[in-house]
Motif scaffolding. Structure first.
Motif, short mmCIF file in Angstrom:
data_model
loop_
_atom_site.label_atom_id
_atom_site.label_comp_id
_atom_site.label_asym_id
_atom_site.label_seq_id
_atom_site.Cartn_x
_atom_site.Cartn_y
_atom_site.Cartn_z
N UNK A 130 0.83 -1.20 0.00
CA UNK A 130 0.00 0.00 0.00
C UNK A 130 0.88 1.26 0.00
N UNK A 131 0.68 2.12 -0.98
CA UNK A 131 1.53 3.30 -1.14
C UNK A 131 1.41 4.26 0.03
N UNK A 132 0.19 4.48 0.52
CA UNK A 132 -0.01 5.43 1.61
C UNK A 132 0.64 4.94 2.90
N UNK A 134 3.21 2.84 3.13
CA UNK A 134 4.66 2.90 2.97
C UNK A 134 5.18 4.32 3.11
N UNK A 135 4.45 5.28 2.57
CA UNK A 135 4.84 6.68 2.70
C UNK A 135 4.74 7.13 4.15
N UNK A 136 3.66 6.74 4.82
CA UNK A 136 3.44 7.14 6.21
C UNK A 136 4.51 6.59 7.13
N UNK A 137 4.86 5.32 6.98
CA UNK A 137 5.83 4.71 7.90
C UNK A 137 7.21 5.32 7.72
N UNK A 138 7.54 5.77 6.51
CA UNK A 138 8.83 6.42 6.29
C UNK A 138 8.86 7.82 6.89
N UNK A 139 7.69 8.44 7.02
CA UNK A 139 7.60 9.74 7.68
C UNK A 139 7.68 9.60 9.20
N UNK A 140 7.09 8.54 9.71
CA UNK A 140 7.04 8.33 11.16
C UNK A 140 8.36 7.84 11.72
N UNK A 215 6.31 -1.83 3.95
CA UNK A 215 5.51 -1.68 5.16
C UNK A 215 5.10 -3.06 5.66
N UNK A 216 5.26 -3.28 6.97
CA UNK A 216 4.91 -4.58 7.55
C UNK A 216 4.16 -4.39 8.86
N UNK A 297 -1.80 -12.11 -5.78
CA UNK A 297 -2.33 -10.79 -5.41
C UNK A 297 -1.35 -9.69 -5.82
N UNK A 298 -0.07 -9.93 -5.61
CA UNK A 298 0.96 -8.98 -6.04
C UNK A 298 0.86 -8.74 -7.54
N UNK A 299 0.68 -9.80 -8.30
CA UNK A 299 0.56 -9.71 -9.76
C UNK A 299 -0.63 -8.84 -10.14
#
Length: 386
Positions: A130-132, A134-140, A215-216, A297-299
């Motif tokens: 999920x892009x949001x 992944x972006x959020x966790x890098x900000x936090x 993100x995990x 699902x990734x595909x």
């Protein structure tokens, strides 16, 4: 988990929040239905009025010594806004009031159900990519952090370093004369950490060579996956207090590990680890079933997101290339997990609990460590063949 709050303070807080969020002027807790659904990292209650049982909220007290609740709160709000989880009603540094979801946690045995496993793998994949999020966790957190690597590299808060700095010195001074089981367990831990540099070298040798870092959730287990009562096909992830970036295979490894650990076991120490279930994981056909669900699902996600996606319309080619790579990542993450959570138990355990003959934390940490020792050579041997 037992609450660290004094009972009087906790009860006063519950009563005050019940009056506020159930829209009723209760005089005492006797007028309130309180159901304790606490996990291993927090103390949580479902509360409702005994006169109006359908009106419910969830109250969660933040009490884990190992969790990052500031990060969890931000992720929780993001998930709620998108309809991926319950919504936040009120929050402080001590507690959170949440929307009640009409559902229940899965059981260990349900995790092994093929339909549930497929749905869970798809949900994990969606969350990982999920892009949001992944972006959020890098900000936090710092952009290059990694939950598995922080275990040994974070000198202040890494769980291994906290054990070596804060817990091990106390255990070395402890009197185990009347507690032979505690001494036996401590000696097993001591045997692998006595040479700290060698332990770190061995641990870092477990890292997947193909470093897909995403993100995990980091704590995928039966109590953190809810199934909705009105729609048995809908699953929801909860409890994001350990979320961060991590190796792609980690959440999948969590799920696989947890298909063999029953936290609802009625006999002390209140969990049961079924080693025979792990034995079946070694068989490629079983583990590849989980990995196939995830990669399909990734595909689907990549085909919709990227116009020039390399494998568009070529699922078979994707599986041929990525399945061995992902299998290697997951086998290594299974081992990382056993080590990480074995040390988690020791930094969570009150030292005075050493005197308890039937100690959840000691037994849980010991059994997770023994699983690492038992499967290390076998899993790394399989990984090296990928």
């Amino acid at each position: 988990m037992q609450s660290d709050l004094p009972n009087q303070t906790r009860d006063q807080t519950l009563l005050s929040l019940a009056c506020k969020h159930l829209n009723n002027n209760f005089n005492s807790l006797e007028e309130i239905e309180t159901v304790n659904i606490s996990g291993m990292s927090n103390v949580t209650y479902i509360i409702s009025s005994k006169k109006e049982p359908s009106n419910k909220v969830v109250i969660r007290f933040f009490e884990s010594k190992a969790a990052d609740f500031a990060t969890e709160a931000s992720i929780f709000r993001q998930m709620g806004k998108r309809g991926w989880g319950p919504k936040e009603i009120e929050s402080t540094d001590v507690y959170r009031v949440e929307e009640y979801i009409d559902g229940r946690p899965l059981t260990m045995f349900e995790l092994r159900n093929p339909f549930i496993a497929k749905t869970a793998m798809e949900m994990i994949c969606e969350t990982n990519y999920d892009e949001k999020l992944n972006k959020l966790i890098k900000q936090l957190k710092t952009p290059n952090h990694n939950f598995s690597q922080d275990f040994v590299s974070d000198s202040d808060n890494g769980w291994f370093n906290r054990y070596m700095r804060d817990v091990r010195p106390q255990l070395l001074q402890a009197d185990f004369t009347n507690f032979p089981r505690a001494l036996e367990i401590f000696n097993v831990f001591e045997s692998i950490v006595r040479d700290k540099d060698q332990f770190i070298k061995e641990y870092e040798g477990l890292y997947p060579s193909n470093e897909n870092v995403l993100f995990s959730h980091n704590d995928i287990q039966e109590n953190n996956i809810m199934v909705w009562n009105q729609d048995k096909t809908q699953l929801t992830l909860i409890d994001f207090e350990y979320s961060s970036l991590n190796f792609r295979g980690y959440d999948i490894a969590s799920y696989i590990n947890e298909t063999a650990i029953d936290y609802a076991h009625p006999v002390v120490p209140k969990f049961k680890l079924y080693e025979e279930f792990f034995d079946s994981i070694i068989e490629e056909k079983e583990i590849d079933l989980y990995l196939g669900y995830y990669l399909k699902k990734y595909h689907q996600i990549m085909s919709q997101k990227i116009e020039e996606y390399e494998y568009k319309g070529q699922l078979d080619k994707l599986l041929e290339k990525e399945l061995p790579i992902l299998r290697d990542e997951v086998l290594r993450c299974i081992l990382l997990q056993h080590l990480i959570w074995s040390f988690w138990t020791l930094i969570m355990m009150p030292i005075e609990d050493l005197k308890k003959c039937e100690n959840f934390y000691l037994e849980y940490g010991y059994q997770r460590l023994q699983m690492y020792i038992k499967y290390k050579d076998q899993f790394l041997g399989l990984a090296s063949k990928q």
